[in-house]
Design an enzyme around this catalytic site. Sequence first.
Site, PDB file in Angstrom:
ATOM      1  N   GLU A 209       1.003  -1.171   0.082  1.00  0.00           N
ATOM      2  CA  GLU A 209       0.098   0.212  -0.085  1.00  0.00           C
ATOM      3  C   GLU A 209       0.986   1.243   0.084  1.00  0.00           C
ATOM      4  O   GLU A 209       1.351   1.759   1.028  1.00  0.00           O
ATOM      5  CB  GLU A 209      -0.878   0.106   1.295  1.00  0.00           C
ATOM      6  CG  GLU A 209      -1.902  -1.144   1.247  1.00  0.00           C
ATOM      7  CD  GLU A 209      -3.079  -0.902   0.407  1.00  0.00           C
ATOM      8  OE1 GLU A 209      -3.349   0.175  -0.089  1.00  0.00           O
ATOM      9  OE2 GLU A 209      -3.598  -2.094  -0.205  1.00  0.00           O
ATOM     10  N   CYS A 243      -1.788   9.543   2.116  1.00  0.00           N
ATOM     11  CA  CYS A 243      -1.496   8.870   0.931  1.00  0.00           C
ATOM     12  C   CYS A 243      -2.449   9.078  -0.293  1.00  0.00           C
ATOM     13  O   CYS A 243      -2.169   9.225  -1.271  1.00  0.00           O
ATOM     14  CB  CYS A 243      -1.408   7.330   0.940  1.00  0.00           C
ATOM     15  SG  CYS A 243      -3.151   6.682   1.666  1.00  0.00           S
TER      16      CYS A 243
HETATM   17  P1  NAD Z   1       8.131   4.678   4.857  1.00  0.00           P
HETATM   18  O1  NAD Z   1       8.272   3.909   3.611  1.00  0.00           O
HETATM   19  O2  NAD Z   1       9.391   5.586   5.164  1.00  0.00           O
HETATM   20  O3  NAD Z   1       8.212   3.460   6.219  1.00  0.00           O
HETATM   21  C1  NAD Z   1       7.086   2.749   6.148  1.00  0.00           C
HETATM   22  C2  NAD Z   1       7.688   1.574   7.345  1.00  0.00           C
HETATM   23  O4  NAD Z   1       8.951   0.849   6.621  1.00  0.00           O
HETATM   24  C3  NAD Z   1       7.761   1.653   8.637  1.00  0.00           C
HETATM   25  O5  NAD Z   1       7.447   0.869   9.426  1.00  0.00           O
HETATM   26  C4  NAD Z   1       9.613   1.906   8.598  1.00  0.00           C
HETATM   27  O6  NAD Z   1      10.068   1.612   9.819  1.00  0.00           O
HETATM   28  C5  NAD Z   1       9.865   0.918   7.565  1.00  0.00           C
HETATM   29  N1  NAD Z   1      11.151   1.205   6.756  1.00  0.00           N
HETATM   30  C6  NAD Z   1      11.850   2.542   6.610  1.00  0.00           C
HETATM   31  N2  NAD Z   1      13.097   2.524   5.923  1.00  0.00           N
HETATM   32  C7  NAD Z   1      13.086   1.118   5.690  1.00  0.00           C
HETATM   33  C8  NAD Z   1      14.208   0.287   5.128  1.00  0.00           C
HETATM   34  N3  NAD Z   1      15.146   0.829   4.510  1.00  0.00           N
HETATM   35  N4  NAD Z   1      14.319  -0.938   5.160  1.00  0.00           N
HETATM   36  C9  NAD Z   1      13.007  -1.556   5.707  1.00  0.00           C
HETATM   37  N5  NAD Z   1      11.893  -0.804   6.241  1.00  0.00           N
HETATM   38  C10 NAD Z   1      11.990   0.460   6.406  1.00  0.00           C
HETATM   39  O7  NAD Z   1       6.915   5.475   4.824  1.00  0.00           O
HETATM   40  P2  NAD Z   1       6.201   6.528   5.694  1.00  0.00           P
HETATM   41  O8  NAD Z   1       7.250   7.785   5.669  1.00  0.00           O
HETATM   42  O9  NAD Z   1       6.163   6.055   7.121  1.00  0.00           O
HETATM   43  O10 NAD Z   1       4.696   6.747   5.106  1.00  0.00           O
HETATM   44  C11 NAD Z   1       4.794   7.747   4.071  1.00  0.00           C
HETATM   45  C12 NAD Z   1       4.283   7.221   2.810  1.00  0.00           C
HETATM   46  O11 NAD Z   1       3.375   6.050   2.885  1.00  0.00           O
HETATM   47  C13 NAD Z   1       3.890   7.964   1.746  1.00  0.00           C
HETATM   48  O12 NAD Z   1       4.544   7.676   0.480  1.00  0.00           O
HETATM   49  C14 NAD Z   1       2.681   7.701   1.486  1.00  0.00           C
HETATM   50  O13 NAD Z   1       1.875   7.840   0.388  1.00  0.00           O
HETATM   51  C15 NAD Z   1       2.601   6.473   1.788  1.00  0.00           C
HETATM   52  N6  NAD Z   1       1.341   5.777   2.467  1.00  0.00           N
HETATM   53  C16 NAD Z   1       0.591   4.754   1.814  1.00  0.00           C
HETATM   54  C17 NAD Z   1      -0.684   4.351   2.297  1.00  0.00           C
HETATM   55  C18 NAD Z   1      -1.559   3.567   1.583  1.00  0.00           C
HETATM   56  O14 NAD Z   1      -2.523   3.074   2.259  1.00  0.00           O
HETATM   57  N7  NAD Z   1      -1.458   3.111   0.549  1.00  0.00           N
HETATM   58  C19 NAD Z   1      -1.250   4.904   3.703  1.00  0.00           C
HETATM   59  C20 NAD Z   1      -0.120   5.834   4.279  1.00  0.00           C
HETATM   60  C21 NAD Z   1       0.911   6.143   3.873  1.00  0.00           C
END
Ligand code: NAD
Length: 455
Positions: A209, A243
């Site tokens: 997602e 998002c």
């Molecule tokens: P992110 O990708 O930075 O983090 C998400 C998760 O991934 C966290 O739990 C984090 O601990 C983990 N993570 C971060 N870096 C990592 C790495 N290098 N290796 C492994 N795991 C890692 O996203 P965010 O900043 O928490 O959220 C924002 C993004 O999420 C935006 O792009 C937004 O559009 C998207 N989003 C999508 C939805 C949806 O339902 N489609 C909902 C909310 C947010």
Amino acid sequence: MNSEYLFNRLKESYRAGVNHTPENRIEALRSLRKMVTEQEGPLCEAISRDFGKPYFEAFTSEIFTVVHEIDYHLKQLRKWFTPKRVSDSITTFPSKSTVTFRPLGTVLIIGAWNYPVHLTLMPLIGALSAGNTVLLKPSEIASETSSLLASLFERYMDPKVVSVAEGGAELTTELLTLPFDHIFFTGSTRVGKIVMKAAAEQLIPVTLELGGKSPAIVHKDADIAVSARRIWWGKTMNAGQICVAPDFAAVHESVYEAFIEESKKVLSQFFREDYRVKVNYTQIINETHFDRLSNLLDSSIIKFGGSVNRDTRFIEPALIDAKWDDLIMEDEIFGPLLPVITYRTPDELTKHLLKMSAPLALYLFTESESLIKQITETIPFGGGCVNDTISHLTNPSLPFGGIGDSGMGSYHGRASFETFSRKQSLLKKGFWPDPRLRYPPYSNSLIKWLKTWIQ
Ligand code: NAD
């Protein structure tokens, strides 16, 4: 407790059938419901401590939506669980065929920070109603909510059914080496690729997602006042850190000035020149995101708004005069800045939209059925609304998910149940009859008979 220990405990309990029967699943969902309704105050306070989300927004989008989804699953679960009889085929007659949704096993759910309760619990509901055991990894960035969730789960839920692992990228990297039966990830496209790559090593199926640049299209026949109100509602909620927020507006050139005037009116009606952070308006999550958004503002032509305060991580909504190739049009904004681009014809608009990555959402403001047909048929997007923003994701009957860079797979309502289930097909025959036709030595009579079916 280390992640491997948590995983093994959940795997063992899955094998022992802890969350298999409909009664087990209903009990788990009821415990989750109890936790969310009894703890709504502390949960909303934790979210507010993380990034100042107003109580109104936290209650409506993080508590109410989750309880609504639980109730939907509690109502439908027995129906979904019941094996479905499917029609027999000429190749199998006489027999009885059924499809049964079975749990996947032990699944990993990785949450994002912007809706730290909603995005962690919504997939969990589907995983529980489908009969899995679950390891939850809330986002470390909303740290107050993450630690509250960890302690509440210990108190309200059986740790053999759901456990919480707290940590950041390092922990996620470790979790991605474990042989989960499914990984459900919410977050950025960048990390989505890391998750999918790691999952491929063990052929673990994934649901991703992700995000993207979701357009709001305002056509010349739209009610401009209502369109502006609904677009700014979607853009200012959670300070645009959603998002499915309308990322930018593509406005027909003949209504551009009217859209700007209505936008000014809408924002002064919403906030009366006093944003009252934590009461009516959300902070930006941290300095990194604040600086990223401030830099975008610095490189843009601001029509109005856009004042900032780094101490309070406040960014005023800003309307930006933009062109398709501006810096602000490169990546998902994830903040309260709305670039507005004009278009002359729907064909010109679709040409530009087709050059961009497929967005998670698309919003179209018009009463023209032919334009709705043209846009929905030609532009790939996850889901969306005609004449509204965001609200499609609040209907549990609509699967929610992206396509291409905005994700794969879907959830909410029945789609969640199916995402966390595997379809088991079973064909049941009696010992009689057992015609010899299919067994060697082969004869032509079966072939002749089959040919009559395909003529
Ligand atoms: P992110 O990708 O930075 O983090 C998400 C998760 O991934 C966290 O739990 C984090 O601990 C983990 N993570 C971060 N870096 C990592 C790495 N290098 N290796 C492994 N795991 C890692 O996203 P965010 O900043 O928490 O959220 C924002 C993004 O999420 C935006 O792009 C937004 O559009 C998207 N989003 C999508 C939805 C949806 O339902 N489609 C909902 C909310 C947010």
